[in-house]
Design a protein around this motif. Structure first.
Motif, PDB file in Angstrom:
ATOM      1  N   GLU A  92       0.927  -1.146   0.069  1.00 24.15           N
ATOM      2  CA  GLU A  92      -0.199   0.025   0.086  1.00 24.15           C
ATOM      3  C   GLU A  92       0.937   1.189  -0.072  1.00 24.15           C
ATOM      4  N   PRO A  93       1.012   1.907  -1.215  1.00 22.82           N
ATOM      5  CA  PRO A  93       2.002   2.783  -1.320  1.00 22.82           C
ATOM      6  C   PRO A  93       2.231   4.024  -0.100  1.00 22.82           C
ATOM      7  N   SER A  94       1.129   4.642   0.330  1.00 20.52           N
ATOM      8  CA  SER A  94       1.293   5.663   1.442  1.00 20.52           C
ATOM      9  C   SER A  94       1.901   5.334   2.593  1.00 20.52           C
ATOM     10  N   ARG A  95       1.311   3.904   2.875  1.00 20.03           N
ATOM     11  CA  ARG A  95       1.896   3.275   4.239  1.00 20.03           C
ATOM     12  C   ARG A  95       3.195   2.705   4.149  1.00 20.03           C
ATOM     13  N   ARG A  96       3.875   2.309   2.891  1.00 23.17           N
ATOM     14  CA  ARG A  96       4.961   1.500   2.720  1.00 23.17           C
ATOM     15  C   ARG A  96       5.971   2.358   2.057  1.00 23.17           C
ATOM     16  N   ARG A  97       5.763   3.695   1.985  1.00 17.50           N
ATOM     17  CA  ARG A  97       6.504   4.306   0.914  1.00 17.50           C
ATOM     18  C   ARG A  97       7.818   4.143   0.850  1.00 17.50           C
ATOM     19  N   THR A  98       8.902   3.955   2.024  1.00 18.12           N
ATOM     20  CA  THR A  98      10.168   3.551   1.970  1.00 18.12           C
ATOM     21  C   THR A  98      10.555   2.431   1.296  1.00 18.12           C
ATOM     22  N   GLU A  99       9.653   1.553   1.741  1.00 21.53           N
ATOM     23  CA  GLU A  99       9.970   0.062   1.270  1.00 21.53           C
ATOM     24  C   GLU A  99       9.547   0.110  -0.296  1.00 21.53           C
ATOM     25  N   LEU A 100       8.552   0.655  -0.662  1.00 21.24           N
ATOM     26  CA  LEU A 100       8.051   0.976  -2.055  1.00 21.24           C
ATOM     27  C   LEU A 100       9.249   1.593  -3.099  1.00 21.24           C
ATOM     28  N   ALA A 101       9.705   2.534  -2.618  1.00 23.85           N
ATOM     29  CA  ALA A 101      10.839   3.525  -3.088  1.00 23.85           C
ATOM     30  C   ALA A 101      12.008   2.390  -3.556  1.00 23.85           C
ATOM     31  N   ARG A 102      12.299   1.640  -3.041  1.00 19.94           N
ATOM     32  CA  ARG A 102      13.239   0.483  -3.639  1.00 19.94           C
ATOM     33  C   ARG A 102      12.839  -0.320  -4.769  1.00 19.94           C
ATOM     34  N   ARG A 103      11.547  -0.259  -4.980  1.00 22.88           N
ATOM     35  CA  ARG A 103      10.970  -1.171  -6.132  1.00 22.88           C
ATOM     36  C   ARG A 103      10.767  -0.260  -7.260  1.00 22.88           C
ATOM     37  N   ILE A 104      10.552   0.894  -7.059  1.00 27.48           N
ATOM     38  CA  ILE A 104      10.266   2.017  -8.158  1.00 27.48           C
ATOM     39  C   ILE A 104      11.140   2.880  -8.594  1.00 27.48           C
ATOM     40  N   GLY A 105      11.084   3.365  -9.724  1.00 29.14           N
ATOM     41  CA  GLY A 105      11.926   4.357 -10.115  1.00 29.14           C
ATOM     42  C   GLY A 105      11.146   5.517 -10.759  1.00 29.14           C
ATOM     43  N   VAL A 106      11.321   6.999 -10.682  1.00 19.61           N
ATOM     44  CA  VAL A 106      10.363   8.112 -10.868  1.00 19.61           C
ATOM     45  C   VAL A 106      11.295   8.970 -11.827  1.00 19.61           C
ATOM     46  N   VAL A 107      10.857   9.405 -12.877  1.00 19.35           N
ATOM     47  CA  VAL A 107      11.564  10.348 -13.654  1.00 19.35           C
ATOM     48  C   VAL A 107      10.505  11.524 -14.105  1.00 19.35           C
ATOM     49  N   PHE A 108      10.944  12.621 -13.689  1.00 15.97           N
ATOM     50  CA  PHE A 108      10.208  13.770 -14.064  1.00 15.97           C
ATOM     51  C   PHE A 108      10.718  14.869 -15.348  1.00 15.97           C
ATOM     52  N   GLY A 109      10.304  15.055 -16.392  1.00 15.88           N
ATOM     53  CA  GLY A 109      10.796  15.873 -17.313  1.00 15.88           C
ATOM     54  C   GLY A 109      11.054  17.017 -17.018  1.00 15.88           C
ATOM     55  N   GLN A 110      10.200  17.639 -16.132  1.00 15.55           N
ATOM     56  CA  GLN A 110      10.103  19.151 -15.691  1.00 15.55           C
ATOM     57  C   GLN A 110      11.053  19.421 -14.681  1.00 15.55           C
ATOM     58  N   ARG A 111      11.343  18.513 -13.730  1.00 17.55           N
ATOM     59  CA  ARG A 111      12.528  18.720 -12.746  1.00 17.55           C
ATOM     60  C   ARG A 111      13.367  17.682 -12.502  1.00 17.55           C
ATOM     61  N   THR A 112      14.226  17.839 -11.868  1.00 14.65           N
ATOM     62  CA  THR A 112      15.262  16.928 -11.690  1.00 14.65           C
ATOM     63  C   THR A 112      15.336  16.396 -10.118  1.00 14.65           C
ATOM     64  N   THR A 113      15.795  15.173 -10.093  1.00 24.29           N
ATOM     65  CA  THR A 113      15.933  14.461  -8.876  1.00 24.29           C
ATOM     66  C   THR A 113      17.544  14.664  -8.325  1.00 24.29           C
ATOM     67  N   LEU A 114      18.252  15.085  -9.085  1.00 26.97           N
ATOM     68  CA  LEU A 114      19.542  15.196  -8.846  1.00 26.97           C
ATOM     69  C   LEU A 114      19.781  16.336  -8.050  1.00 26.97           C
TER      70      LEU A 114
END
Ligand SMILES: Nc1ncnc2c1ncn2[C@@H]1O[C@H](COP(=O)(O)OP(=O)(O)OP(=O)(O)O)[C@@H](O)[C@H]1O
Length: 329
Positions: A92-114
């Motif tokens: 459940e994403p909002s409850r397990r956000r940290t665990e989920l973050a290791r299984r997903i990748g997110v790329v935003f064209g309009q802003r950088t995560t770097l």
């Protein structure tokens, strides 16, 4: 509740992403007179239901304000749904956000995560620590993506000095260092030139094919969808108005198909059974015939009676279909 039109999709494996009756509202306070403010509720996403299997490449499209970002934010756990059921990789994403973050990748064209002031390499190393990527995996992935995305000469360059295309390649590498099963891409090709767009699409296709990474892509560039996605979900006014294979979307492209004929010489409008000539421009003529009918007899009749230099049967433009969907959805 209105149900979207759903068509069977080609890939039906274990659902990796499952949303049922997903809803998210925002309370917006607006000025009503000099001192008074009234609270109104905006339904950004309402009753959205879909399921995405491992390895699918799905386009999530809709006009501005349709609810795409709100959905993606709920899928990553940044936003909590107001109601409904949501599971991503069984979590459940909002409850397990940290665990989920290791299984997903997110790329935003309009802003950088770097990190803007750090060289690319330092950003990658920080991410390795944040996501606790094992050193061997990190080294293997860094080497792989730096080579595939041609970042070798740029590793020591601060992010703020990179061009948009270079920065985007850096962001994609950053999103993939921890081997995510799912990659969310929000407008990944925005602002890129045609060649960079093409390369990026090729890279994403190979990523999906070779590693089975599931891709969910939001974009306003329908060529991204055509190049990458076999399935498309269309959202409008917070509701899913269509979910199905790209071909099904194309098939809605009006009642008639077009045959473009280039004659050797200019001629009066072509007359053949089963088709009508809609437009003539010099030696080029546009004929149309019903979508259900075969093109073969029309092509044969034209070729038998006229001197033909070239013929083409363009696919219905998905832009047109989508424009109609947005207008009527
Ligand atoms: N934090 C917020 N507070 C209030 N309203 C919001 C908030 N976030 C989104 N909305 C509203 O919810 C609706 C959906 O917005 P969302 O950003 O999800 O659309 P979108 O499809 O991603 O649009 P775009 O293509 O412009 O990015 C819009 O009406 C928007 O104004």
């Amino acid at each position: 509740m209105t149900q979207p039109e759903t068509q069977p999709t080609q890939t039906h494996r274990e659902p990796l992403i499952e949303a049922r009756d997903l809803r998210r509202t925002f309370v917006v306070r607006r000025r009503a007179g000099r001192l008074r403010r009234v609270a109104t509720e905006v339904e950004a996403v309402r009753d959205v239901t879909f399921s995405i299997g491992a390895g699918e490449m799905v386009g999530y499209i809709g006009p501005n304000g349709a609810g795409k970002s709100t959905t993606i934010k709920m899928l990553t756990g940044i936003l909590v749904p107001t109601s409904g059921h949501l599971r991503v990789a069984g979590l459940e994403p909002s409850r397990r956000r940290t665990e989920l973050a290791r299984r997903i990748g997110v790329v935003f064209g309009q802003r950088t995560t770097l990190w803007w002031d750090l060289p690319l390499r330092d950003s990658f190393e920080l991410l390795q620590r944040i996501y606790r990527v094992p050193p061997a995996t990190y080294r293997r992935n860094l080497e792989r993506y730096v080579e595939l995305l041609a970042l070798g000469d740029l590793l020591d360059t601060p992010v703020r000095q990179l061009s948009l295309g270079q920065r985007m390649r850096g962001d994609i590498t950053a999103a993939l260092l921890h081997d995510p099963e799912i990659l969310y891409l929000d407008e990944p090709t925005i602002g890129l030139d045609v060649v960079s767009k093409g390369r990026l699409r090729e890279f994403l296709r190979a990523l999906n094919e070779e590693r089975g990474t599931t891709l969910l892509l939001t974009t306003h560039d329908l060529q991204d969808i055509e190049a990458l996605c076999s399935r498309v979900m269309v959202v409008d006014g917070g509701t899913l108005v269509l979910d199905g294979p790209l071909d099904a979307l194309r098939a809605r492209g009006g009642a008639r198909r077009t045959l473009v004929v280039d004659l050797v010489d200019e001629a009066p409008p072509i007359e053949v059974p089963g088709a009508t000539t809609d437009r003539v421009e010099g030696p080029r003529q546009w004929l149309s015939f019903p979508v259900g009918a075969s093109a073969a007899p029309v092509v044969a009749a034209v070729a038998a009676a006229y001197d033909v230099a070239d013929l083409s049967l363009p696919e219905p433009a998905i832009e047109d279909v989508i424009k109609e969907l947005y207008a009527g959805g």
